[in-house]
Design a protein around this motif. Structure first.
Motif, PDB file in Angstrom:
ATOM      1  N   GLU B  78      15.031  10.526   5.228  1.00 53.41           N
ATOM      2  CA  GLU B  78      14.145  10.151   4.125  1.00 53.41           C
ATOM      3  C   GLU B  78      13.355   8.893   4.468  1.00 53.41           C
ATOM      4  OE1 GLU B  78      16.490  11.990   0.244  1.00 53.41           O
ATOM      5  OE2 GLU B  78      16.400   9.820   0.530  1.00 53.41           O
ATOM      6  N   LEU B  79      14.058   7.960   5.046  1.00 55.46           N
ATOM      7  CA  LEU B  79      13.415   6.707   5.429  1.00 55.46           C
ATOM      8  C   LEU B  79      12.300   6.949   6.442  1.00 55.46           C
ATOM      9  CD1 LEU B  79      14.008   4.157   4.177  1.00 55.46           C
ATOM     10  CD2 LEU B  79      16.058   3.947   5.556  1.00 55.46           C
ATOM     11  N   GLU B  81      10.611   9.673   6.910  1.00 44.74           N
ATOM     12  CA  GLU B  81       9.501  10.394   6.300  1.00 44.74           C
ATOM     13  C   GLU B  81       8.602   9.441   5.525  1.00 44.74           C
ATOM     14  OE1 GLU B  81      11.204  13.643   4.103  1.00 44.74           O
ATOM     15  OE2 GLU B  81      12.042  14.497   5.943  1.00 44.74           O
ATOM     16  N   ILE B  82       9.217   8.484   4.845  1.00 41.59           N
ATOM     17  CA  ILE B  82       8.421   7.501   4.123  1.00 41.59           C
ATOM     18  C   ILE B  82       7.641   6.626   5.094  1.00 41.59           C
ATOM     19  CG2 ILE B  82       8.559   5.506   2.595  1.00 41.59           C
ATOM     20  CD1 ILE B  82      11.086   6.858   1.386  1.00 41.59           C
ATOM     21  N   GLU B  85       4.357   7.997   6.320  1.00 39.03           N
ATOM     22  CA  GLU B  85       3.211   7.754   5.436  1.00 39.03           C
ATOM     23  C   GLU B  85       2.746   6.313   5.529  1.00 39.03           C
ATOM     24  OE1 GLU B  85       1.782  10.217   3.607  1.00 39.03           O
ATOM     25  OE2 GLU B  85       3.264  11.605   4.448  1.00 39.03           O
ATOM     26  N   LEU B  86       3.690   5.410   5.327  1.00 34.45           N
ATOM     27  CA  LEU B  86       3.299   4.011   5.236  1.00 34.45           C
ATOM     28  C   LEU B  86       2.741   3.486   6.547  1.00 34.45           C
ATOM     29  CD1 LEU B  86       6.082   2.437   3.019  1.00 34.45           C
ATOM     30  CD2 LEU B  86       3.808   3.272   2.397  1.00 34.45           C
ATOM     31  N   MET B  89      -0.730   4.880   7.203  1.00 32.91           N
ATOM     32  CA  MET B  89      -1.662   4.080   6.414  1.00 32.91           C
ATOM     33  C   MET B  89      -1.929   2.734   7.078  1.00 32.91           C
ATOM     34  SD  MET B  89      -0.681   2.326   2.760  1.00 32.91           S
ATOM     35  CE  MET B  89      -1.741   1.124   1.911  1.00 32.91           C
ATOM     36  N   ARG B  92      -4.089   3.042  10.224  1.00 34.10           N
ATOM     37  CA  ARG B  92      -5.478   3.318   9.847  1.00 34.10           C
ATOM     38  C   ARG B  92      -6.177   2.033   9.433  1.00 34.10           C
ATOM     39  NH1 ARG B  92      -5.603   5.145   4.350  1.00 34.10           N
ATOM     40  NH2 ARG B  92      -3.818   6.381   5.017  1.00 34.10           N
ATOM     41  N   ARG B  93      -5.532   1.315   8.547  1.00 33.74           N
ATOM     42  CA  ARG B  93      -6.141   0.083   8.064  1.00 33.74           C
ATOM     43  C   ARG B  93      -6.257  -0.956   9.167  1.00 33.74           C
ATOM     44  NH1 ARG B  93      -5.709  -0.693   2.365  1.00 33.74           N
ATOM     45  NH2 ARG B  93      -5.582  -2.910   2.828  1.00 33.74           N
ATOM     46  N   LEU B 146       2.721  -4.442   1.597  1.00 33.99           N
ATOM     47  CA  LEU B 146       3.115  -3.372   2.504  1.00 33.99           C
ATOM     48  C   LEU B 146       4.036  -3.889   3.606  1.00 33.99           C
ATOM     49  CD1 LEU B 146       2.876  -0.443   3.406  1.00 33.99           C
ATOM     50  CD2 LEU B 146       0.750  -1.026   4.585  1.00 33.99           C
ATOM     51  N   MET B 153      12.662  -1.588   4.940  1.00 35.33           N
ATOM     52  CA  MET B 153      13.142  -0.310   5.472  1.00 35.33           C
ATOM     53  C   MET B 153      14.098  -0.512   6.623  1.00 35.33           C
ATOM     54  SD  MET B 153      10.713   2.397   4.379  1.00 35.33           S
ATOM     55  CE  MET B 153       8.980   2.256   4.429  1.00 35.33           C
ATOM     56  N   ARG B 198       1.467   8.834  13.206  1.00 29.36           N
ATOM     57  CA  ARG B 198       2.247   9.884  12.537  1.00 29.36           C
ATOM     58  C   ARG B 198       3.005  10.717  13.560  1.00 29.36           C
ATOM     59  NH1 ARG B 198      -0.381   9.947   6.988  1.00 29.36           N
ATOM     60  NH2 ARG B 198       1.127  11.469   6.260  1.00 29.36           N
TER      61      ARG B 198
END
Lengths: 221, 221
Positions: B78-79, B81-82, B85-86, B89, B92-93, B146, B153, B198
């Motif tokens: 789960e960690l 997978e999160i 996403e983060l 992001m 990208r930024r 962020l 995490m 990713r």
DNA sequence: TTGTGTTAGATTGTCGGACAATATTGTGGG
DNA sequence: CCCACAATATTGTCCGACAATCTAACACAA
């Protein structure tokens, strides 16, 4: 019910007061008052404060104690940008799980009030329903760690802080978007669910940009 | 340096021990030992425990006290997978900010060791460098909230827990992927940076899937 | 030998009080 | 009205206490 301990109970009670705006952003929490009111010792209350602070509900200012967290505009924007990602992810995953009867059923139950006749009346009621809706998405996503993370983003807290800028029009728009998201998720269309959710969050971010400065904390110390 | 208080200091010291594997997953933290060693009172230590628990570094088991957090396989998945996403992001930024000299410079500095001759020797060293690399991306993304989230995490913690399954091949692959991500970010190509990140995280997730059950905690109580 | 119940010791959960350090408030003088 | 200063309120940290619970050692029966 998570931990059954006394402390967990205190944490929850303070949390609830914050989420229901019985304690408002920036308000100070005096140890002596709360220990008396809850009938607990300072040790216990201070442990609860630590936990609440780490979870983003309050802030601990050195030598000044605890205050209900009050976000700066920048913090609020950052939070919404993160939510855009996490909630997009959650909606996508939720859509992909709608074929599981149990998941679908609980999501349907949680969202059915969106389509009822009853109009949301006040801001306070909207904040609660909004929180419930977004939580339902995270729960349907089936990633408990993610749900936890979302909870720590304190949506009710920030909405309560910004509630002075909520207009009837905004509430109506939000409700409409919630409906679209719900339909997309229920249809099982992951891409559409994610897109609709991101749009909703982008709009929320724009809302935050437009809120008058007075509702924010000045410097993010 | 954040809070200058005594408690913050204690929190940091325990955190450091965990991140550097001087305290290992599942290990119990006895109050009496730590109060003696740090020369502090139980009250203070227990507040530190609360904070560490809320930040995901330790776990508080009722009537059994604190243990260094040990993830179940599901929690680890789960960690990751999160994080996918983060960190997508963030990359990208970060790519979109490489035109700002200060941001670019600090990112270049943080990543230059990836291209040096010095080979990463052991797992422990890899874990530290891995953490530094991922943190550099979050910092370059320019969203402090962020970065905070990413810190919670506990990448070093989980890598340390799983270090028994790290092979030289995995380290080499990881290093190569780190280089690709770095180049994509430095080139300012946001889409490519996100995609590469990713992929890297997906591979890490697959790694977690393959780790033997013995390295995980059984039931996620 | 192995399993099991018991008891002593270790450890945590919570309390109450203490005291210095710091912050806040109230007061009088300019 | 503003400032300095004293009085008060509040927090940060410590200490010791005690019951509740967990752990480990040990004796005893099968």
């Amino acid at each position: 019910m998570s931990s059954t301990g006394k402390l967990a109970n205190i944490v929850e009670r303070i949390e609830t007061r914050i989420d229901t705006a019985r304690l408002v952003s920036g308000q100070r929490l005096i140890e002596a008052d709360l220990t008396r009111e809850f009938g607990i010792s300072r040790s216990l209350l201070r442990e609860a404060f630590r936990q609440l602070a780490a979870e983003g509900a309050i802030e601990l200012v050195p030598n000044r104690g605890a205050v209900v967290r009050r976000l700066s505009r920048n913090e609020a924007l950052e939070l919404f940008e993160i939510r855009t990602e996490l909630e997009g992810m959650a909606a996508r995953r939720a859509a992909g799980r709608m074929h599981e009867p149990a998941v679908r059923h609980s999501f349907e139950t949680a969202t059915q009030c969106l389509f009822s006749e009853a109009q949301t009346s006040g801001a306070q009621e909207y904040i609660a329903e909004n929180e419930a809706f977004h939580r339902a998405i995270f729960i349907a996503a089936g990633n408990d760690t993610l749900s936890d993370l979302a909870r720590k983003m304190r949506l009710p807290l920030i909405m309560s802080q910004l509630s002075g800028a909520l207009t009837a029009g905004i509430l109506a728009t939000s409700l409409e978007e919630h409906r679209s998201i719900t339909l997309a998720i229920l249809s099982g269309n992951a891409a559409q669910a994610e897109a609709a959710t991101r749009e909703h969050l982008v709009r929320a971010t724009q809302f935050v940009s437009g809120v008058p400065e007075s509702l924010f904390r000045s410097c993010p110390d």
